[in-house]
Design a protein around this motif. Structure first.
Motif, PDB file in Angstrom:
ATOM      1  N   LYS A  97      43.011  50.098  30.920  1.00  0.00           N
ATOM      2  CA  LYS A  97      44.151  49.962  29.772  1.00  0.00           C
ATOM      3  C   LYS A  97      45.652  49.535  30.440  1.00  0.00           C
ATOM      4  N   ASP A  98      45.837  49.695  31.635  1.00  0.00           N
ATOM      5  CA  ASP A  98      46.935  49.292  32.418  1.00  0.00           C
ATOM      6  C   ASP A  98      47.021  47.807  33.110  1.00  0.00           C
ATOM      7  N   LYS A  99      45.875  47.224  32.426  1.00  0.00           N
ATOM      8  CA  LYS A  99      45.667  46.057  33.173  1.00  0.00           C
ATOM      9  C   LYS A  99      46.812  44.851  33.178  1.00  0.00           C
ATOM     10  N   GLY A 100      47.392  44.960  31.915  1.00  0.00           N
ATOM     11  CA  GLY A 100      48.611  43.998  31.824  1.00  0.00           C
ATOM     12  C   GLY A 100      49.729  44.122  32.631  1.00  0.00           C
ATOM     13  N   SER A 101      50.154  45.473  32.706  1.00  0.00           N
ATOM     14  CA  SER A 101      51.213  45.652  33.463  1.00  0.00           C
ATOM     15  C   SER A 101      51.121  45.449  34.834  1.00  0.00           C
ATOM     16  N   VAL A 102      49.820  45.844  35.281  1.00  0.00           N
ATOM     17  CA  VAL A 102      49.328  45.487  36.849  1.00  0.00           C
ATOM     18  C   VAL A 102      49.451  43.938  37.110  1.00  0.00           C
ATOM     19  N   ALA A 103      49.135  43.384  36.106  1.00  0.00           N
ATOM     20  CA  ALA A 103      48.797  41.749  36.445  1.00  0.00           C
ATOM     21  C   ALA A 103      50.288  41.311  36.528  1.00  0.00           C
ATOM     22  N   VAL A 104      51.395  41.975  36.048  1.00  0.00           N
ATOM     23  CA  VAL A 104      52.918  41.488  36.156  1.00  0.00           C
ATOM     24  C   VAL A 104      53.357  41.841  37.537  1.00  0.00           C
ATOM     25  N   LEU A 105      52.937  43.147  37.884  1.00  0.00           N
ATOM     26  CA  LEU A 105      53.163  43.587  39.395  1.00  0.00           C
ATOM     27  C   LEU A 105      52.537  42.713  40.485  1.00  0.00           C
ATOM     28  N   ALA A 106      51.556  42.313  40.044  1.00  0.00           N
ATOM     29  CA  ALA A 106      50.633  41.431  40.980  1.00  0.00           C
ATOM     30  C   ALA A 106      51.226  39.998  41.253  1.00  0.00           C
ATOM     31  N   GLN A 107      51.694  39.560  40.037  1.00  0.00           N
ATOM     32  CA  GLN A 107      52.251  38.293  40.144  1.00  0.00           C
ATOM     33  C   GLN A 107      53.714  38.341  40.995  1.00  0.00           C
TER      34      GLN A 107
END
Length: 1007
Positions: free
Chosen positions: A6-16
């Motif tokens: 459910k936190d996939k979008g937020s983690v994607a931002v930090l991954a970038q």
């Protein structure tokens, strides 16, 4: 990277963000093969990595995330030096109470763009302690309704393709001598033309992106309705001179009659430097079409010739609203060039919009929420006119940012794209007092004009024009308060622009034309006042014709048009300009002269005898003729002017003259002008060149003048000539009297100083010559010590025996020196914009505080226990400091000043203003008490010639005005006007032996 789905979008931002910092990471969605056994794969990843980041969001840990956490902890226990487990709290997340990770130091992201949290996460991953993050650049990267200027280039995004294209075209223009050096950007209102040229092209030129362009001279200006004047001012800047009336008038005249003048002026100023160029960027070229046809033809002809001359060094750049493209056809030469020498600027496409929205924020370490960017792109669409609204919204979002993040919630709060500007302007308006709101409404109606159909366009006005409608000090202050509110950093609804050095006006303009439709209240005002604004536009055209045809009566208003104008004047006189009021009054006067006999005859048939009608008509006819004769006599400086004016003043017939606008005010003004002109004795020095300086002697007996013909003339204050000196080595620039009035010193352009006795034409002595021009002189009272100021800012002291360097006083020319009443200190003023206070016993000067951007300091004096200084060019101002030079008071003047003087006793200050139209001559002189600078005690109109210098006698009772060849000395007395007129008539009667018939003829007109 371990996380709940459910936190996939937020983690994607930090991954970038980690990827941007060079951090390699393993994330399941990038590495797990569909259908494979995921547990062995995660075990391999943990064994290969140096750290595990366990992310906790608002939904808590996921089912499989807990197993990943256990695997990572086992690796950490077995090899703590090689593997670190980092708990990471996403916005709204917390570590579960049952998790063992609660004993470890965690990283918390209050928002996903927090730079400090990101640095701590990277520290946990690589073990390297990060340096302190650089401070957030707090400069706002968005321009609101303003333009991206040259200095804002790093915040200008979204037009990379267009920037490259126009830079390439400029490069190509300069490679081949056959190429035309003219290029422009065309586009709709609000498409970003000016920003592209300034932050795009001009910035690249200043940074040397074209060979040698870093050294080019670039001139950026708005042409307005006086394009020739604005072009001439750019040449004055190129030449390095100030905006003196005579040089400016000369340039304007030559531009009007010579299409090669711009090209020749550039060639002369650049002096044969082959790699040098003069770039003229004409922003908003459509403004030229507001000027008379002859003027715009001359303007375009000069630009085209300079840009097409093969040997020329001029580059012409411009922006033009596309709806004015067809207007260019009226100049055939311009019409031939523009089709192949312009870029048509279209709307921003979504990828460009994305850059324009997010790029400026990222340039200063901030971000926009991804959802906000998408909403802004969607609502902006591809309408060019939406760009100003978008920039305004981004500015408001910047003000409402949370830390380093611009949010969608703030966007909703400010009213979204099409409501933000209206909400902002409405708040500024409703926060004003009732009186300020009335001024605000009047102001905005001045800043718009009707255009096509039901549309309006912006209109620039001058500060002088606004303040002239409310001339008293209280009203002026109220208007300036409203202007400051509207132009302030929290409002930015209007701009207040001080044009190039040398102009005598300050321009007021809308921050952007989108205000006309984006602020609902303003749009309503304009619709309500459409008829009035249409009328003002029509009368403006009529006034231009009247002026152009030398005030021919055929161009005045007649019949119903005059009735309409008179009604507008009576109803809304406070909103009319001085020029409009004068034009209506002139039309009324002409109607009176043509119709009064008939009006009286009709009235007489009903109620009066024929004899009385004839007498009344004769009386009125005589008065009208006398008014005209009086005006002509004043202009001609006739000795009869005072007699005529006094006669007209006594011939008031108020019951009739009030009918059509004549009354006491007019004849009182004529009498005042006549008395002023006749009371001033004329001094005509024996000079063959312009006067450079004028001084009263301290005892008031003498007036000394310095001339560029290298001579000094001494006259009695009543006009009698005493002597003219032999020529000095160079043009004489400065004068000074001793306190006893027995010596006068003169300094010249070659560095020589000669001291004359007031009783002899021969120099008493000469000082050793200096190596630079002497521009200021002042005797130290009580002896023969003399202070000298030079063109290079040096101060010299002559002690009666020798001249020594006192100090390097300023970085620019010293314009004035003043000695304090106690004779222990002195003050200096300089063209470098500074003033200093000195002790005669020390060579270190105290810098007096002045406002930033003070261009020049031209005068200095001690008065009423304080120190006074004057800035003449740019926006004129009077400066006042306390005796210690610590506190500073600042009195801005509406227009330029071209002269200032303070009496020796410190009681009186005189200032002079050139006419608003620098093609005309003359000055307006104001006399002030230094005890109260709120309102002038006396105003003198001197319409005839350019003013060079002015001086006040020691006690402030007399004023000397130096024109190019003459000096006028005015008595500044408090004698009642009619008594002063009678004194002048009696004075002239005593001189009647010289011309008895003339004065007899004058007095014969008295009733």
């Amino acid at each position: 990277m371990s996380y709940n789905r459910k936190d996939k979008g937020s983690v994607a931002v930090l991954a970038q963000k980690l990827e941007e910092q060079g951090i390699e990471f393993w994330r399941d969605e990038d590495n797990l093969r569909p259908g494979g056994d995921w547990i062995p794969e995660i075990q391999k990843a943990i064994a290969a990595c140096s750290a595990a980041a366990i992310f906790y969001g608002p939904s808590g840990p996921g089912t499989w995330q807990q197993q990943e956490e256990q695997m990572a902890l086992r690796r950490s226990v077995n090899a703590p030096a090689e593997f670190n487990v980092i708990p990471v709290l996403l916005p709204g997340g917390e570590i579960p109470k049952e998790s063992i990770l609660g004993n470890r130091t965690w990283v918390e992201f209050p928002d996903l763009h927090d730079r400090g949290a990101l640095s701590r996460l990277i520290w946990g991953i690589d073990g390297i302690v990060p340096p302190p993050p650089p401070p957030l650049d707090v400069e706002c990267p968005y321009r609101g309704l303003g333009v991206f200027e040259v200095q804002h280039a790093r915040f200008f995004f979204g037009r990379d393709k267009e920037k490259s294209e126009i830079l390439g075209r400029v490069r190509d223009m300069l490679k081949d001598a056959e190429q035309v050096r003219l290029y422009g950007v065309l586009g709709g209102s609000g498409s970003g033309k000016s920003s592209l040229m300034r932050a795009g092209l001009l910035n690249q030129l200043e940074n040397g992106m074209v060979p040698s362009s870093a050294n080019w001279r670039i001139f950026d200006f708005l042409p307005g309705s006086e394009p020739i004047k604005m072009l001439a001012l750019q040449i004055l800047k190129l030449e390095g001179g100030g905006g003196t009336g005579s040089r400016l008038t000369e340039l304007m005249r030559e531009f009007q009659h010579d299409s090669k003048m711009l090209d020749r002026s550039v060639a002369a100023a650049l002096n044969g430097q082959p790699d040098q160029r003069a770039v003229f960027f004409v922003d908003q070229l459509e403004e030229v079409f507001l000027s008379p046809r002859e003027e715009r033809e001359a303007f375009f002809d000069n630009l085209v010739f300079a840009a097409t001359n093969r040997a020329g060094q001029t580059v012409v750049l411009f922006t033009l609203r596309v709806d004015f493209y067809s207007n260019c056809a009226e100049n055939l030469k311009l019409a031939e060039l523009i089709p192949s020498h312009h870029l048509l600027l279209g709307p921003l496409e979504p990828p460009q919009l994305r850059q324009a929205i997010g790029g400026p924020a990222r340039a200063v370490g901030c971000e926009l929420e991804p959802a906000l960017i998408e909403v802004l792109i969607d609502e902006s669409g591809n309408e060019p006119g939406n760009l100003p609204l978008l920039e305004f919204v981004l500015l408001e979002l910047w003000k409402s940012r949370q830390g380093e993040l611009l949010t969608l919630a703030a966007y909703e709060k400010i009213g979204r794209l099409h409501g933000a500007l209206d909400r902002h302007a409405e708040k500024i308006y409703t926060d004003m007092t009732q009186a300020q709101r009335a001024i605000c409404r009047t102001l905005f109606l001045q800043l718009a004009q009707p255009w096509r159909e039901d549309r309006f366009t912006r209109r620039r006005v001058t500060l002088r024009e606004l303040l002239a409608r409310k001339p008293d000090a209280d009203a002026t202050q109220s208007i300036e308060e409203v202007l400051n509110i509207l132009a302030g950093p929290d409002s930015r609804l209007i701009t207040i622009r001080t044009p190039d050095h040398g102009t005598n006006q300050v321009d007021i303009d809308l921050a952007h034309e989108t205000l006309l439709t984006g602020w609902e209240r303003l749009s309503t005002w304009l619709k309500e006042e459409r008829d009035f604004l249409d009328w003002r536009q029509r009368i403006g055209i009529a006034i231009k014709d009247w002026v152009h045809f030398n005030r021919d009566s055929e161009c005045l208003l007649h019949g119903t048009r005059l009735d309409e104008a008179r009604a507008k004047r009576d109803e809304r006189g406070d909103e009319l300009t001085t020029e409009e009021t004068h034009y209506i009054q002139a039309s009324l006067e002409f109607r009176t002269s043509q119709r009064l006999r008939r009006v009286l005859l009709i009235a007489g048939q009903a109620a009066l005898s024929l004899a009385f009608i004839g007498l009344a008509a004769l009386w009125m006819d005589r008065r009208l003729k006398l008014l005209e004769t009086t005006r002509q006599a004043i202009v001609a400086k006739s000795p009869c002017a005072v007699v005529y004016a006094l006669s007209a003043h006594r011939l008031q017939w108020k019951s009739i003259t009030k009918f059509d606008g004549f009354g006491e005010t007019e004849t009182h003004q004529l009498l005042e002008e006549a008395v002023q002109g006749a009371s001033a004795p004329l001094i005509e020095p024996d000079n063959s060149d312009d006067i450079g300086d004028v001084r009263f002697s301290p005892d008031g007996r003498y007036v000394a003048t310095a001339s560029y013909d290298r001579t000094v003339t001494l006259s009695a204050s009543d006009g009698r000539m005493i002597f003219t000196s032999d020529p000095m080595p160079g043009p004489v620039l400065a004068l000074a009297f001793t306190s006893s009035s027995d010596l006068v010193a003169a300094g010249d352009q070659t560095g020589h100083v000669q001291v004359f006795r007031t009783s002899s034409t021969y120099p008493a002595f000469a000082l050793p010559a200096q190596t630079e021009a002497i521009t200021a002189l002042e005797f130290v009272p009580g002896g023969n010590s003399l202070l000298l100021g030079s063109v290079r800012g040096k101060l010299f002291l002559f002690d009666g025996q020798a001249v020594r360097l006192f100090a390097q006083g300023h970085q620019g020319e010293i314009t004035a020196i003043a000695i304090s009443p106690d004779h222990k200190r002195f003050a200096t003023a300089s063209k470098d914009g500074t003033a200093k206070l000195w002790s005669l016993d020390a060579d270190t000067g105290q810098v007096l505080p002045v406002p930033p951007n003070t261009v020049t300091m031209d005068t200095i004096a001690f008065a009423s226990g304080h120190i006074f200084g004057g800035t003449l060019f740019g926006k004129g101002a009077v400066h006042e400091w306390d005796p210690k030079g610590m506190q500073h008071w600042f009195m801005p003047v509406v227009a330029d000043l071209n002269g200032m003087a303070v009496s020796l006793d410190g009681s009186t200050l005189a200032t002079s203003e050139p006419p608003p139209d620098l093609t005309k001559t003359g000055s307006t002189i104001h006399i002030w008490s230094t005890q109260s600078l709120g309102r002038a005690n006396l105003t003198i109109e001197y319409p005839d010639k350019d003013l060079r210098k002015l001086a006040l006698s020691s006690d402030g009772s007399r004023l000397a005005l130096a024109t190019p060849r003459t000096v006028l000395v005015y008595e500044l007395s408090d004698v009642p006007l009619e008594a002063a007129a009678k004194q002048i008539i009696e004075r002239d009667k005593a001189r009647e032996s010289q011309k008895p018939n003339l004065l007899n003829d004058c007095r014969a007109l008295l009733p």
